[in-house]
Design a protein around this motif. Structure first.
Motif, mmCIF file in Angstrom:
data_model
loop_
_atom_site.group_PDB
_atom_site.id
_atom_site.type_symbol
_atom_site.label_atom_id
_atom_site.label_comp_id
_atom_site.label_asym_id
_atom_site.label_seq_id
_atom_site.Cartn_x
_atom_site.Cartn_y
_atom_site.Cartn_z
ATOM 1 N N LYS A 131 0.809 -1.227 0.000
ATOM 2 C CA LYS A 131 0.000 0.000 0.000
ATOM 3 C C LYS A 131 0.841 1.276 0.000
ATOM 4 O O LYS A 131 0.297 2.375 0.130
ATOM 5 C CB LYS A 131 -0.962 0.047 1.195
ATOM 6 N N VAL A 132 2.162 1.163 -0.138
ATOM 7 C CA VAL A 132 2.998 2.367 -0.224
ATOM 8 C C VAL A 132 3.275 2.637 -1.701
ATOM 9 O O VAL A 132 3.996 1.892 -2.359
ATOM 10 C CB VAL A 132 4.321 2.214 0.555
ATOM 11 N N GLY A 133 2.651 3.719 -2.205
ATOM 12 C CA GLY A 133 2.869 4.127 -3.584
ATOM 13 C C GLY A 133 3.863 5.267 -3.650
ATOM 14 O O GLY A 133 4.465 5.656 -2.640
ATOM 15 N N PRO A 134 4.063 5.837 -4.836
ATOM 16 C CA PRO A 134 5.053 6.894 -5.010
ATOM 17 C C PRO A 134 4.861 8.079 -4.058
ATOM 18 O O PRO A 134 5.838 8.573 -3.470
ATOM 19 C CB PRO A 134 4.866 7.313 -6.470
ATOM 20 N N LYS A 135 3.629 8.555 -3.902
ATOM 21 C CA LYS A 135 3.414 9.740 -3.060
ATOM 22 C C LYS A 135 3.764 9.454 -1.599
ATOM 23 O O LYS A 135 4.408 10.265 -0.927
ATOM 24 C CB LYS A 135 1.950 10.204 -3.172
ATOM 25 N N VAL A 141 -0.051 2.444 7.096
ATOM 26 C CA VAL A 141 1.280 2.529 6.494
ATOM 27 C C VAL A 141 2.326 2.015 7.474
ATOM 28 O O VAL A 141 3.231 1.246 7.121
ATOM 29 C CB VAL A 141 1.598 3.982 6.059
ATOM 30 N N GLY A 142 2.195 2.429 8.727
ATOM 31 C CA GLY A 142 3.141 1.977 9.748
ATOM 32 C C GLY A 142 3.087 0.472 9.952
ATOM 33 O O GLY A 142 4.123 -0.192 10.071
ATOM 34 N N GLU A 143 1.875 -0.072 9.973
ATOM 35 C CA GLU A 143 1.735 -1.528 10.159
ATOM 36 C C GLU A 143 2.381 -2.279 8.994
ATOM 37 O O GLU A 143 3.113 -3.265 9.201
ATOM 38 C CB GLU A 143 0.254 -1.889 10.257
ATOM 39 N N ALA A 169 8.707 2.382 14.314
ATOM 40 C CA ALA A 169 7.670 2.348 15.353
ATOM 41 C C ALA A 169 6.887 3.642 15.408
ATOM 42 O O ALA A 169 5.756 3.677 15.908
ATOM 43 C CB ALA A 169 8.311 2.052 16.704
ATOM 44 N N GLU A 170 7.479 4.753 14.910
ATOM 45 C CA GLU A 170 6.808 6.060 14.980
ATOM 46 C C GLU A 170 5.732 6.226 13.912
ATOM 47 O O GLU A 170 4.885 7.104 14.008
ATOM 48 C CB GLU A 170 7.834 7.187 14.827
ATOM 49 N N ARG A 213 5.788 -4.771 8.959
ATOM 50 C CA ARG A 213 5.745 -6.142 8.443
ATOM 51 C C ARG A 213 6.830 -6.372 7.391
ATOM 52 O O ARG A 213 7.248 -7.507 7.156
ATOM 53 C CB ARG A 213 4.361 -6.428 7.839
ATOM 54 N N ALA A 214 7.276 -5.292 6.748
ATOM 55 C CA ALA A 214 8.249 -5.429 5.655
ATOM 56 C C ALA A 214 9.692 -5.217 6.104
ATOM 57 O O ALA A 214 10.610 -5.281 5.285
ATOM 58 C CB ALA A 214 7.916 -4.420 4.547
ATOM 59 N N LEU A 215 9.921 -4.961 7.415
ATOM 60 C CA LEU A 215 11.272 -4.593 7.869
ATOM 61 C C LEU A 215 12.316 -5.667 7.554
ATOM 62 O O LEU A 215 13.455 -5.349 7.199
ATOM 63 C CB LEU A 215 11.253 -4.314 9.383
#
Length: 936
Positions: free
Chosen positions: A200-204, A230-232, A224-225, A236-238
């Motif tokens: 769900k993270v796109g260019p913008k 988006v944070g979740e 964590a901040e 998950r992708a770290l």
């Protein structure tokens, strides 16, 4: 003091990107044209074009073209699913890889493909090496991934899209500087290479995160901040992100020593010259005859090269138009072979006029003040009497310091007897335009025996017909571009302000090339009687169209003004009604606002989505939704009326010529591959006639006092042609016996007696009849009739059972087209189908549909042109006052004196029905009225 040295340049080409672009951009060319069994050459030719243009546009000291090597790379070991989603390379492209490598080498480039790494890694390593040695790097590629290499010394150019990705360009395009491009890509992911990013993270969002946290590393540390979904997803992708970034990072430390022996220097990739002799063999092997000619033309003796280097200017000298201000070896053969003169005195003119009058064929070119043929005035003329010999007569150049020129009207008066003599053969490129220009000065130019634009149109309809393209394709000659002498865009100057020496060279070259192209094309037409017939038809049609354009059509400006006012009132009313239905005001022209109201506020169903995943509100969607909801219907009506108002009722009267008070459309004769004409300024062929408002526009096309408008058109012409071509007995019988063909088809398809056919069944049959001509599928038919696809397929099957000749014709035509690469009209016009054997399914399907339809459309175009020519000949022979004023699809429109109305009612349909004998009778119908609409 010596001038500072300019930094040297390394030019790197992303060959893998180039070859895919070349493959998809070019048609399905073959070494033997039309032979599907011969090697595919489209990607090879496209690659040659791109490499030649790049070398011309970018000056470089070092150069290499880098391709991906076959086999696995280190990334496959790092991530086995890397590029797992990629489709295999098409077989036709794979077969062209080795020839592409070979020809790139012959063109003077170092070719690199290093096992174990990708082309991007080789490019990254070489650019880093160049930067260490103070050499600037230009990378040519459409791949955005290479943006991460950009710095003060490295620039990426995308020649296909005119993009320059330097430091500022990358940030402007992506929102982050080049140093953050890998971080940006890691967050967004790369679906092409199957490298996941953060869900769900796109260019913008990626830009926003990097701007806030500064880098991917900092973002990972402070994950964590980050709040919300988006944070979740980020957290998950770290674990994945470091590997994703490693996959996307271009290496700059590849071991290239085995591939470039001179490393760590760059001497082994110094840009080289072409291997001319081996290129000739290569070009000949793959059928590139124009490229062979180009090579042969540019071969220059060594002593002339030295002479060119030692002189700033070479050529015949002032006043002859042969000046070159800087060394240009590619044009040397032109300078030494051509005899171009500029005629500034009566003495020079008087010496040339007898040569023009004595020449067996003269190529003639006009330079004018405007592209509008009804308003253009002559600025200068050029004549070519034999290859390489031409003269320019400047007549109206007006700039500070312009030399004295011969007076225009006296010169034209001296030329008028020759120009108007039909027995003095003349040649031009798009002669219809030149005839209008001469007519603007009171000269009826006659004797135009040839038009190179139309020669090309008949011989190679699928290729460009401009003079520059023809000269390059058939002569290997490149010419002076108009923008070179006049500038471009807002800074372009009119031709009368172009310096005479430049104008002379430009115009002489045009007439000279026109003669040269004619000498290359005319023998091909002479050898083929059927193509020669079509060419003669096109030349005679050009004459008839010149007359139609010159006649123009009278417009009732007052009526158009009233219609505009009424349309404006209705448009405002529709806007208000749409606002009420939406429950709020909104911009009816904004897809975004419409989408928000449709799907956010009103909850209308989503019919389809755009490429970005948003619900679509295009025309197709509106039409579908309008079947059940009132708001989309209002928006559609609003759009339709706004287009009518903006395109026709507001503008038609403004297009009337100030001298004649009439609208003079321009008929483009060499555009449609089927032979049909197109109309522009204004476009008279697109006036909508399915709505009352559209039909009212035709009411403004009126007859002057004492005259009427007559409209004649062919009845069901394409179906009659289908009957002729297919020889289907049932279809032939329907037309021969004068039956209602749609009722007859309905009777056959639905299995009922003709007198029992309902209006709905006849409507279905009409859609089937015309749909199959245009290659309509069962899906398309179902959609058109509003029925299930299975039912539509059953109708088509039943149609072919009842009309087996039509099915046989379609199958035979497709097979023949695949074998020959073209289809023909009844009269011999060739309609080429470059994609008929394409490995690309949609392209091939489109070509197959065209193979069925093109002979019918093309034959209909031939018939209307034959009618136009025959009728004009008849009007002239009998001295009639009737004038042809429009040609629209299968229709001819006339302005008729009242005394000739009955003659027109009888004779025009008779001539149109008698221009050809087909297996079924041709039928033309005519109507007469005070305006175009009432003549129907």
């Amino acid at each position: 003091m010596s001038e500072p040295e300019h930094p040297k340049t390394l030019l790197l080409v992303d060959g893998s990107s180039y070859l895919y672009r070349a493959f998809h951009a070019m048609p399905d060319l073959r070494a033997v044209p039309g032979d599907p069994a011969s090697p595919a050459t489209g990607a090879i030719r496209g690659m040659i074009n791109m490499m030649q243009k790049l070398r011309k546009d970018v000056r470089a000291d070092y150069a290499a073209c880098v391709f991906d090597a076959p086999g696995k790379t280190f990334r496959d070991d790092l991530y086995p699913d890397y590029k797992a989603n990629r489709s295999p390379m098409p077989d036709d492209l794979r077969a062209q890889i080795e020839p592409i490598h070979e020809v790139v080498r012959l063109l003077g480039w170092k070719v690199l493909n290093v096992p174990g790494v990708e082309a991007d890694d080789v490019i990254g390593t070489l650019s880093c090496l160049a930067s260490d040695r103070g050499v600037r790097t230009v990378i040519s590629s459409g791949d955005k991934d290479l943006s991460q290499l950009v710095n003060e010394q490295v620039t990426v150019i995308d020649t296909m899209n005119d993009k320059v990705r330097d430091l500022a360009g990358v940030e402007a395009e992506f929102g982050v500087p080049p140093r953050l491009m890998v971080d940006y890509q890691a967050l967004v992911g790369d679906s092409v290479d199957n490298v996941p990013g953060v869900d769900k993270v796109g260019p913008k969002t990626a830009v926003k995160l990097l701007q806030e946290y500064g880098s991917l590393d900092a973002l990972i540390e402070r994950a964590a901040e980050v709040k919300g979904a988006v944070g979740e997803n980020l957290r998950r992708a770290l674990e994945w992100l470091p590997k994703g970034r490693a996959l996307l990072t271009i290496r700059k430390d590849c071991d290239l020593a085995g591939h470039i022996p001179g490393l760590p220097g760059l001497d082994d990739i110094v840009i080289g010259g072409q291997d001319v002799e081996r290129l000739k063999v290569f070009y000949d092997q793959y059928g590139f005859k124009g490229l062979v000619k180009q090579l042969e033309q540019h071969e220059v003796p060594p002593e002339l090269i030295e002479e060119q280097r030692s002189k700033k200017k070479v050529g015949p000298g002032p006043g002859t138009g042969g000046l070159f201000d800087e060394p240009d070896l590619s044009g040397l053969s032109k300078v030494t072979n051509l005899q171009y003169e500029t005629l500034l005195t009566w003495e020079q003119f008087d010496a040339w006029l007898p040569r023009i009058e004595a020449a067996p064929l003269v190529a003639l070119d006009t330079e004018t003040s405007s592209l509008d043929e009804m308003r253009a005035e002559i600025v200068g003329l050029s004549f070519s009497i034999e290859p390489g010999v031409a003269a320019y007569v400047p007549l109206a150049h007006s700039y500070a310091g312009a030399p004295e020129q011969l007076p225009r009207e006296p010169v034209l008066a001296r030329l008028k007897p020759w120009l108007e003599d039909a027995g003095r053969p003349k040649l031009g490129q798009h002669v219809k335009y030149d005839r209008h220009v001469f007519a603007n000065h009171g000269i009826e130019a006659r004797g135009y025996a040839h038009d190179t634009m139309l020669q090309s149109y008949v011989l190679e309809v699928h290729k460009p017909h401009g003079l520059a393209s023809l000269a390059e394709r058939h002569l290997g000659r490149s010419g002076i571009d108009f923008e070179t002498i006049a500038g471009k865009g807002a800074h372009q100057i009119p031709f009368q302000q172009v310096p005479i020496d430049k104008a002379a060279e430009y115009s002489c070259e045009d007439s000279d090339q026109t003669l040269d192209v004619h000498l290359a094309l005319w023998p091909k037409l002479e050898r083929d009687a059927r193509l020669r017939y079509i060419y003669d038809l096109e030349m005679r049609s050009s004459e008839a169209l010149y007359r139609i354009e010159r006649n123009g059509v009278l417009i009732d400006a007052g009526q158009l003004s009233r219609q505009s006012h009424e349309l404006g009132q209705r448009i405002m009313q529709l806007e208000q009604e749409a606002h009420e239905l939406a429950g709020q005001p909104f911009n009816l022209g904004s897809p975004k606002q419409i989408g928000e109201i449709f799907f956010g506020k009103l909850g209308l169903p989503v019919v389809k989505k755009t490429a970005s995943g948003a619900p679509s509100t295009d025309e197709e969607v509106l039409e579908k939704l309008a079947e059940d909801y009132p708001l989309p219907a209002k928006i559609l009506e609003h759009r339709g009326l706004s287009k009518l108002k903006g395109t026709y009722t507001d503008k038609l009267a403004q297009l009337a010529h100030p001298r004649t008070g009439r609208v003079h459309t321009h008929y483009a004769q060499a555009v449609a591959v089927t032979g049909r004409l197109s109309s522009n300024d204004p476009n008279l062929q697109n006036i909508p006639v399915k709505t009352a408002e559209g039909r009212r526009i035709r009411e403004a096309f009126v007859a002057p006092p004492g005259h009427a408008i007559a409209s004649a058109d062919y009845s069901q012409i394409e179906l009659r042609i289908m009957a002729h071509l297919s020889e289907d007995p049932a279809l032939l019988r329907a037309f021969t016996e004068g039956l209602d063909v749609h009722r007859a088809t309905a009777s056959e398809v639905f299995g009922v007696a003709p007198d029992q056919v309902t209006s709905e069944q006849r409507r279905y049959a009409k859609v089937i009849n015309f749909g199959l001509i245009y290659g309509m599928s069962s899906f398309g038919l179902a959609r058109n009739l509003g029925i299930e696809t299975k039912a539509a397929a059953a109708y088509i099957d039943r149609y072919f059972q009842r009309y087996p000749g039509v099915k046989h014709y379609m199958d035979e035509t497709r097979a023949s087209a695949k074998e020959r690469g073209f289809v023909e009209t009844v009269f011999g016009r060739r309609l080429y189908l470059p994609e008929i054997n394409s490995p690309n399914g949609p392209r091939r399907g489109g070509a197959e549909r065209a193979a069925i339809n093109a002979p019918m459309q093309g034959t209909a175009a031939d018939l209307i042109k034959l009618s136009m020519v025959r009728i004009q000949d008849l009007l002239d022979a009998q001295g009639r006052g009737t004038r042809m004023i429009m040609q629209v699809h299968d229709e001819l429109v006339f302005e008729v004196p009242e005394a000739e109305v009955e003659w027109v009612r009888t004779e025009i349909p008779r001539v149109m029905a008698g221009v050809a004998e087909l297996r079924v009778p041709l039928l033309a119908e005519i109507g007469v009225g005070p305006n175009w609409e009432q003549a129907h």
